[in-house]
Design an enzyme around this catalytic site. Structure first.
Site, PDB file in Angstrom:
ATOM      1  N   HIS A  28     -14.901  38.415 -24.194  1.00  0.00           N
ATOM      2  CA  HIS A  28     -14.831  39.502 -25.184  1.00  0.00           C
ATOM      3  C   HIS A  28     -16.195  39.716 -25.828  1.00  0.00           C
ATOM      4  O   HIS A  28     -17.077  38.849 -25.776  1.00  0.00           O
ATOM      5  CB  HIS A  28     -13.802  39.188 -26.277  1.00  0.00           C
ATOM      6  CG  HIS A  28     -12.394  39.378 -25.836  1.00  0.00           C
ATOM      7  ND1 HIS A  28     -11.683  38.424 -25.159  1.00  0.00           N
ATOM      8  CD2 HIS A  28     -11.564  40.452 -25.937  1.00  0.00           C
ATOM      9  CE1 HIS A  28     -10.469  38.868 -24.884  1.00  0.00           C
ATOM     10  NE2 HIS A  28     -10.374  40.096 -25.342  1.00  0.00           N
ATOM     11  N   LYS A  30     -15.547  39.345 -32.031  1.00  0.00           N
ATOM     12  CA  LYS A  30     -14.138  38.932 -32.097  1.00  0.00           C
ATOM     13  C   LYS A  30     -13.989  37.685 -32.951  1.00  0.00           C
ATOM     14  O   LYS A  30     -14.762  36.748 -32.841  1.00  0.00           O
ATOM     15  CB  LYS A  30     -13.626  38.660 -30.684  1.00  0.00           C
ATOM     16  CG  LYS A  30     -12.121  38.371 -30.616  1.00  0.00           C
ATOM     17  CD  LYS A  30     -11.630  38.354 -29.186  1.00  0.00           C
ATOM     18  CE  LYS A  30     -10.153  38.048 -29.107  1.00  0.00           C
ATOM     19  NZ  LYS A  30      -9.308  38.964 -29.914  1.00  0.00           N
TER      20      LYS A  30
HETATM   21  N1  LIG Z   1      -3.350  44.404 -28.835  1.00  0.00           N
HETATM   22  C1  LIG Z   1      -4.412  44.930 -28.239  1.00  0.00           C
HETATM   23  O1  LIG Z   1      -4.338  45.523 -27.136  1.00  0.00           O
HETATM   24  C2  LIG Z   1      -5.729  44.814 -28.905  1.00  0.00           C
HETATM   25  C3  LIG Z   1      -5.827  44.075 -30.044  1.00  0.00           C
HETATM   26  N2  LIG Z   1      -7.014  43.956 -30.676  1.00  0.00           N
HETATM   27  C4  LIG Z   1      -6.991  43.210 -31.941  1.00  0.00           C
HETATM   28  O2  LIG Z   1      -7.022  44.155 -32.990  1.00  0.00           O
HETATM   29  C5  LIG Z   1      -7.715  43.615 -34.113  1.00  0.00           C
HETATM   30  C6  LIG Z   1      -8.821  44.564 -34.491  1.00  0.00           C
HETATM   31  O3  LIG Z   1      -9.757  44.596 -33.439  1.00  0.00           O
HETATM   32  P1  LIG Z   1     -11.077  45.502 -33.613  1.00  0.00           P
HETATM   33  O4  LIG Z   1     -10.680  46.903 -33.921  1.00  0.00           O
HETATM   34  O5  LIG Z   1     -11.931  45.225 -32.443  1.00  0.00           O
HETATM   35  O6  LIG Z   1     -11.722  44.831 -34.907  1.00  0.00           O
HETATM   36  P2  LIG Z   1     -12.693  45.515 -35.996  1.00  0.00           P
HETATM   37  O7  LIG Z   1     -13.305  44.391 -36.736  1.00  0.00           O
HETATM   38  O8  LIG Z   1     -13.544  46.534 -35.315  1.00  0.00           O
HETATM   39  O9  LIG Z   1     -11.675  46.307 -36.947  1.00  0.00           O
HETATM   40  C7  LIG Z   1     -10.891  45.630 -37.879  1.00  0.00           C
HETATM   41  C8  LIG Z   1     -10.819  46.543 -39.092  1.00  0.00           C
HETATM   42  O10 LIG Z   1      -9.939  45.953 -40.054  1.00  0.00           O
HETATM   43  C9  LIG Z   1     -10.447  46.296 -41.327  1.00  0.00           C
HETATM   44  N3  LIG Z   1      -9.902  45.458 -42.390  1.00  0.00           N
HETATM   45  C10 LIG Z   1     -10.326  44.243 -42.820  1.00  0.00           C
HETATM   46  N4  LIG Z   1      -9.585  43.836 -43.858  1.00  0.00           N
HETATM   47  C11 LIG Z   1      -8.686  44.828 -44.121  1.00  0.00           C
HETATM   48  C12 LIG Z   1      -7.670  45.033 -45.078  1.00  0.00           C
HETATM   49  N5  LIG Z   1      -7.416  44.103 -46.021  1.00  0.00           N
HETATM   50  N6  LIG Z   1      -6.941  46.169 -45.041  1.00  0.00           N
HETATM   51  C13 LIG Z   1      -7.200  47.109 -44.108  1.00  0.00           C
HETATM   52  N7  LIG Z   1      -8.154  46.989 -43.149  1.00  0.00           N
HETATM   53  C14 LIG Z   1      -8.894  45.853 -43.178  1.00  0.00           C
HETATM   54  C15 LIG Z   1     -11.952  46.151 -41.189  1.00  0.00           C
HETATM   55  O11 LIG Z   1     -12.607  46.881 -42.198  1.00  0.00           O
HETATM   56  C16 LIG Z   1     -12.180  46.738 -39.795  1.00  0.00           C
HETATM   57  O12 LIG Z   1     -12.475  48.115 -39.880  1.00  0.00           O
HETATM   58  C17 LIG Z   1      -8.183  42.226 -33.679  1.00  0.00           C
HETATM   59  O13 LIG Z   1      -7.238  41.269 -34.095  1.00  0.00           O
HETATM   60  C18 LIG Z   1      -8.153  42.299 -32.150  1.00  0.00           C
HETATM   61  O14 LIG Z   1      -7.900  41.047 -31.529  1.00  0.00           O
HETATM   62  C19 LIG Z   1      -8.167  44.572 -30.245  1.00  0.00           C
HETATM   63  C20 LIG Z   1      -8.118  45.330 -29.094  1.00  0.00           C
HETATM   64  C21 LIG Z   1      -6.903  45.484 -28.320  1.00  0.00           C
HETATM   65  O1  LIG Z   2     -10.454  41.620 -29.885  1.00  0.00           O
HETATM   66  C1  LIG Z   2     -10.367  42.371 -28.877  1.00  0.00           C
HETATM   67  O2  LIG Z   2     -11.211  43.220 -28.525  1.00  0.00           O
HETATM   68  C2  LIG Z   2      -9.124  42.230 -28.071  1.00  0.00           C
HETATM   69  N1  LIG Z   2      -8.192  41.430 -28.525  1.00  0.00           N
HETATM   70  C3  LIG Z   2      -6.904  41.260 -27.935  1.00  0.00           C
HETATM   71  C4  LIG Z   2      -6.674  39.799 -27.607  1.00  0.00           C
HETATM   72  O3  LIG Z   2      -7.061  38.957 -28.471  1.00  0.00           O
HETATM   73  O4  LIG Z   2      -6.098  39.519 -26.539  1.00  0.00           O
HETATM   74  C5  LIG Z   2      -6.626  42.223 -26.795  1.00  0.00           C
HETATM   75  C6  LIG Z   2      -7.821  42.566 -25.974  1.00  0.00           C
HETATM   76  O5  LIG Z   2      -8.183  41.460 -25.194  1.00  0.00           O
HETATM   77  C7  LIG Z   2      -8.983  43.019 -26.819  1.00  0.00           C
END
Ligand SMILES: NC(=O)C1=CN([C@@H]2O[C@H](COP(=O)(O)OP(=O)(O)OC[C@H]3O[C@@H](n4cnc5c(N)ncnc54)[C@H](O)[C@@H]3O)[C@@H](O)[C@H]2O)C=CC1
Ligand SMILES: O=C(O)C1=N[C@H](C(=O)O)C[C@H](O)C1
EC number: 1.17.1.8
Length: 267
Positions: free
Chosen positions: A156, A160
């Site tokens: 990743h 992350k």
């Molecule tokens: N299920 C899936 O397919 C995927 C899941 N993810 C997960 O999604 C999450 C976010 O990933 P990214 O967008 O890459 O992270 P990022 O760090 O770019 O975005 C996270 C956002 O949450 C905000 N945040 C922090 N504290 C907060 C609060 N108290 N209230 C509201 N917002 C708050 C931050 O300001 C930031 O904008 C991670 O846990 C990641 O593992 C990421 C990509 C795909």
């Molecule tokens: O943090 C990410 O970017 C992602 N997080 C998810 C995970 O923890 O599996 C999904 C995807 O891999 C992207």
């Protein structure tokens, strides 16, 4: 299909910005509010990268937002500690929830599953929304029945927060449903550098790579007599996750209790 009113938590994030675009482009989805870590009182369109048509309000507190806004679904794309808190608040208010945020422990999942059942409210926790990643996990579960020596390498971006990824943990859990726990490698092997053999879950080795330039990638490597099988998925950008987010939002409207993993709602 009736309009689905969404509160999005994490609108300025890498996933949140992509989700705003998807919602904006999907006629039956409506953003009614966003919950951000700051910017209370602004409108979503004021946020960096947000569609200029989105004049829904921004709150810096989920409780306040839910108290003021009529919504059908909360979508959380924030960070592990926040996602857990938001899911609890939403369930306490009987609000359906889609959690993309990862970093939930087994204890978290058990507690939140019980809460969703108690509140008779639908929730989906999806560690990965990408169809290709779901297929990778299902294919890996199939392969594990025949090739039980397995190592997972997930890669990743270097922003992350959690390791291993939710996808790697979910993959290992699915594999563990069809494979006896076993110790892999030489029984006398020794780590001369701590961590060299990676983490392990039920004996499955898991390695996490964090580097700039990466998005989301995973290889599941099966070793056998005279052969190696590798099942690999790459998300080249975050549009790969959006059809799954949309599917989860639509599906959670008809779910009671907590579903863990998008594979459980796919046809
Ligand atoms: N299920 C899936 O397919 C995927 C899941 N993810 C997960 O999604 C999450 C976010 O990933 P990214 O967008 O890459 O992270 P990022 O760090 O770019 O975005 C996270 C956002 O949450 C905000 N945040 C922090 N504290 C907060 C609060 N108290 N209230 C509201 N917002 C708050 C931050 O300001 C930031 O904008 C991670 O846990 C990641 O593992 C990421 C990509 C795909
Ligand atoms: O943090 C990410 O970017 C992602 N997080 C998810 C995970 O923890 O599996 C999904 C995807 O891999 C992207």
């Amino acid at each position: 299909m009736n309009n689905i009113r969404i509160i999005l938590a994490g609108p300025r994030g890498k996933m949140g910005q992509e989700a705003l675009r998807m919602i904006d482009e999907t006629p039956h989805l409506e953003l009614v509010a966003a919950v951000d870590s700051k910017n209370d009182g602004l409108q979503v369109k004021d946020l960096t990268g947000a569609p200029q048509s989105m004049d829904a309000p921004v709150y810096d507190d989920m409780e306040n937002c839910i108290g003021a806004i009529e919504a059908d679904v909360v979508v959380d794309l924030t960070r592990p500690d926040i996602g857990k808190k938001h899911l609890e608040i939403a369930l306490e208010h009987g609000l359906r929830t889609v959690i993309g945020t990862t970093g939930f422990s087994n204890e978290d999942l058990e507690r939140l599953t019980n809460l969703a059942e108690e509140k008779k409210t639908g929730a989906i926790i999806a560690p990965n929304f990408a169809i290709g990643a779901i297929l990778m996990m299902k294919f890996s579960q199939m392969a594990a029945k025949y090739l039980p020596d397995i190592e997972i390498i997930e890669k990743h971006h270097d922003q992350k927060l959690d390791a291993p990824s939710g996808t790697a943990l979910k993959t290992a859990q699915l594999i563990s449903q069809v494979r006896e726990e076993k110790r892999q490698g030489h029984p006398d092997e020794k780590e001369d550098l701590e961590g060299a053999r990676g983490a392990q879950l039920q004996g499955i080795r898991i390695h996490s790579v964090r580097l700039p330039g990466l998005v989301a990638h995973q290889e599941v490597i099966f070793g056998g007599e005279g052969q190696v099988l590798t099942i690999r998925h790459d998300s080249m950008n975050r549009t790969s996750f959006m059809p799954g987010v949309r599917l989860a939002v639509e599906s959670v409207m008809n779910i009671e209790g907590l579903v863990y993993g998008l594979e459980n709602i796919m046809e």
